[in-house]
Design a protein around this motif. Sequence first.
Motif, short mmCIF file in Angstrom:
data_model
loop_
_atom_site.label_atom_id
_atom_site.label_comp_id
_atom_site.label_asym_id
_atom_site.label_seq_id
_atom_site.Cartn_x
_atom_site.Cartn_y
_atom_site.Cartn_z
N SER A 323 66.79 -5.10 29.35
CA SER A 323 65.97 -4.26 30.15
C SER A 323 65.66 -2.95 29.29
O SER A 323 65.27 -3.15 27.57
CB SER A 323 66.79 -3.27 31.41
N ASP A 324 64.37 -2.27 29.64
CA ASP A 324 63.22 -1.93 29.01
C ASP A 324 63.71 -0.28 28.33
O ASP A 324 64.98 0.07 28.67
CB ASP A 324 62.86 -0.76 29.30
N GLN A 325 64.18 -0.47 26.79
CA GLN A 325 64.23 1.13 26.23
C GLN A 325 64.53 1.70 26.96
O GLN A 325 63.86 2.32 27.16
CB GLN A 325 64.07 0.90 25.44
N PRO A 326 65.74 2.80 27.33
CA PRO A 326 65.31 4.11 27.68
C PRO A 326 64.65 4.99 26.70
O PRO A 326 64.35 4.90 25.71
CB PRO A 326 66.74 4.72 27.46
N ASN A 327 65.25 6.43 27.39
CA ASN A 327 64.59 7.41 26.54
C ASN A 327 62.99 7.17 25.70
O ASN A 327 63.06 7.31 24.57
CB ASN A 327 65.54 8.17 25.94
N ASN A 328 62.03 6.17 25.93
CA ASN A 328 61.11 5.51 26.00
C ASN A 328 61.38 5.31 24.17
O ASN A 328 60.10 5.39 23.08
CB ASN A 328 60.53 6.72 25.72
N ASP A 329 62.19 4.50 24.28
CA ASP A 329 62.43 3.75 23.11
C ASP A 329 62.57 4.85 21.76
O ASP A 329 62.10 4.55 20.69
CB ASP A 329 61.99 2.50 22.83
N ARG A 330 62.51 6.11 21.50
CA ARG A 330 62.65 6.72 20.59
C ARG A 330 64.69 7.49 20.15
O ARG A 330 64.66 7.08 21.14
CB ARG A 330 62.14 8.25 21.16
N LYS A 331 64.47 7.70 19.10
CA LYS A 331 66.21 7.67 18.67
C LYS A 331 65.71 9.06 19.42
O LYS A 331 65.54 10.05 19.58
CB LYS A 331 65.53 8.24 17.28
N ASN A 342 72.91 0.32 35.01
CA ASN A 342 72.39 -1.10 34.99
C ASN A 342 71.07 -1.29 34.35
O ASN A 342 70.20 -2.03 33.90
CB ASN A 342 70.50 -0.54 36.45
N GLN A 343 71.19 -0.77 32.95
CA GLN A 343 70.45 -0.99 32.23
C GLN A 343 71.25 -2.60 31.47
O GLN A 343 72.62 -2.13 30.71
CB GLN A 343 70.67 0.09 30.83
N SER A 344 70.88 -3.27 30.21
CA SER A 344 71.49 -4.34 30.22
C SER A 344 70.82 -5.07 29.29
O SER A 344 68.95 -5.24 29.14
CB SER A 344 71.69 -5.79 31.40
N MET A 345 71.66 -5.59 28.26
CA MET A 345 71.34 -5.51 26.80
C MET A 345 71.03 -7.07 26.25
O MET A 345 69.87 -8.14 25.97
CB MET A 345 72.01 -5.70 25.34
N LEU A 346 72.19 -8.58 28.04
CA LEU A 346 71.98 -9.34 28.21
C LEU A 346 71.35 -10.00 28.37
O LEU A 346 71.40 -11.45 28.51
CB LEU A 346 73.61 -10.17 27.34
N GLY A 347 71.05 -9.69 29.84
CA GLY A 347 71.05 -9.85 31.34
C GLY A 347 72.55 -10.46 32.22
O GLY A 347 73.37 -11.35 31.53
#
Length: 528
Positions: A323-331, A342-347
């Motif tokens: 899935s797209d990185q959350p928080n606009n991909d900011r630390k 619903n966030q998935s790294m692997l699918g």
Amino acid sequence: MHRSIELISQDVQDVINRRGFVAFSGLFASLAIASRQANADTKQSFSKNPFSVGIASGDPDHRGFVIWTRLAPEPLEPHGGMPLQNLPVDWQVATDDQMKNVVAEGTHIATPALGHSVHVELNTLKPDRWYWYRFRCGDAESVIGRARTMPHPESNPEKLRFAVTSCQNFEQGLFTAYEQMAQDEMDLVFHLGDYIYEYAAGRNGKVRTHHGPEIETLDDYRSRYAQYRSDELLQNMHAQCPWVVTWDDHEFDNNCAGEISEQKGVDAVDFMRRRVNAYQAYYEMMPLRLSQMPQGSDLRLYRTSQFGQLANFMVLDTRQYRSDQPNNDRKSPLNEAAWDKNQSMLGRKQRGWLTQKLVQSKANWNVLAQQVMMGMVNRSGNPDDPAYSMDQWPGYLHERKQMMEFLRDRAIANPVVLTGDIHSNWVNDLRCDDRNEEESTIATEFVATSLSSGGNGSEKPRGLDALLANNPCVKYHNTERGYIRCEVTPQQWKSDYMAVDDVLKPGGKTFQRVSYVVESGTAKAERA
């Protein structure tokens, strides 16, 4: 007829559009396979070495391995300087380095549709043996490479030695570490991604310069791989032993997430067309099996690699299905977006495959070879103002927690995670929630620094004390360049962190900085 094969490949890419993209997905593979059956020109002479990008072996099992090369007398030119015609490439496998006792040989047709790459799969060899191989085409002959088969799946090997590496930016450092790695006499190499970088020439270059602009076309990707493969130390290491490879983001585009670009406003079809090019070039340039040939914009890289009953490696892909990185991909802090279920790294499909393989495994050590750091590390070192990377597993915490619980509840034997990506070394204790040191440790993570990316690093980076004090999961960290050298027995896992004192000029020295061991049945890493 030979020219039409290549032109068809180009034309197919040109007509990809919003309505026809899905239909294209399986067409490349069928064209490439069909082209191998076409007639080949057997009379070929070369004014320059067609094996300029070297040879390699990969993906071994107990019956064989893949041997690879690519014909490219002019490696940075379109088509590698090759004519647009099929050419026969002879290959041999022997039990001796003089190639006197040949046990397998044949001819493979190198086609323009696959960039004149050659992928030969051996499946009739004996288990747990070293072999040697070479290629011939016309009046040219390759160097001799060495490869090995894995032990039989039911056997109990006493020892495995392998290297873990990633992130080799051609511009930012020399590939010095491969010189020592070749002397280490490894059984295998695991490369965990960022084999190339896609950036335009001159971006933060320190020692040498990329060829051309930021890569997008198939010819762009082919020539960039060829430039990296021109490095003699990299070529030599590929010829020493089999490699098991997987990608991260720079083989395609920085911080990509599935079908989503890190940049706003990128046309989705253009982005996927670029991915088709990236994936085709990756397959062409790596020692991968025919089953891993891309289907348009999809290429399945997750797979297992088993070293008898000693170790089972689950090689993952944490880019293609995420899935797209959350928080606009900011630390960010570990907020609701990072915990989104619903966030998935692997699918879903890869995650189901992984859990099945873990349950079925009978190995003493079960290893996840993957790309991005699993440890929940507050990079700010300040508990009052935490900053976690959303591109890494802290951005996918629900799935991460499920994975840790699965390893714990199913009592998976000796889980170890191998990671690349972040140009720094780490040893991490992994828990369901790494912030709570009262929880039991479930697995150990060994993070390999970059081989060259970032230039020279530091043994003691700024803020190290605060980072260690505020992250109970972190046992060790530095930012030197190098790789990890692993030795695994039924009783113990040992990881040597190999450091290079200087990657900015020739003559750098590689040495063992520190070692950590995990005793079988304990999960925790301790300083050796």
